[in-house]
Design an enzyme around this catalytic site. Structure first.
Site, PDB file in Angstrom:
ATOM      1  CB  CYS A  42      -0.945  -0.001   1.199  1.00  0.00           C
ATOM      2  SG  CYS A  42      -2.064  -1.426   1.182  1.00  0.00           S
ATOM      3  CB  THR A  43       4.010   2.085   1.782  1.00  0.00           C
ATOM      4  OG1 THR A  43       3.378   1.951   3.057  1.00  0.00           O
ATOM      5  CG2 THR A  43       5.011   3.218   1.813  1.00  0.00           C
TER       6      THR A  43
END
Length: 160
Positions: A42-43
């Site tokens: 997600c980062t």
């Protein structure tokens, strides 16, 4: 929801205040759904969309990341990685359900329901034009979405 459908108006709280789809009329809207703030995939995905944000803006597109995390979590996540784009909180998973991104996942042998990564493009007329579902590898994904957005933008500009 399928390609060609008109996306029903919605409003979600975001890191820059509430976002309402109908307020973005005439803009291309990119919604990328991701499982959880401050996790590796997600980062990376958030960084990639943030890095390309000027290009999305040049194509008259708005980009929003969406998860079930709350606004405080989103604000910390966004600040930690200095994202240029904003995040929307769908804590009740209403929009996640509408876009069909809730699915069975597994961690350490335990099954649970969570967000299955997906990205959707809504054109300036409110129609769903593109979708990427069950994204396993985020590498290059934001760039692929940008290519699709540019095609929509070029077609829209030719019609004006």
């Amino acid at each position: 929801m399928k390609i060609g459908d008109t996306v029903e108006d919605f409003e979600l709280p975001g890191t820059n205040g509430a976002f309402r789809l109908s307020a973005a009329a005439d803009k291309i809207v990119v919604l990328y759904f991701y499982p959880k703030d401050d996790t590796p995939g997600c980062t990376i995905e958030g960084k990639d969309f943030s890095t390309l944000l000027d290009d999305f803006n040049a194509a008259d597109a708005l980009v929003y990341g969406i998860s079930k995390d709350g606004i405080r979590s989103h604000e910390k996540f966004r600040a930690k990685f200095n994202y240029a784009h904003h995040l929307l909180a769908d804590e009740a998973a209403v929009l996640c359900e509408r876009f069909g991104v809730i699915g069975e996942k597994s961690m350490f042998g335990k099954k649970y329901l969570g967000i299955v990564r997906g990205t959707f493009i809504i054109d300036g007329g409110g129609k769903l034009t593109h979708e990427w579902r069950d994204i396993k590898d985020v590498t290059g994904h934001a760039a692929d979405v940008l290519k699709a957005v540019r095609k929509i933008s070029q077609t829209t500009r030719r019609k004006k």
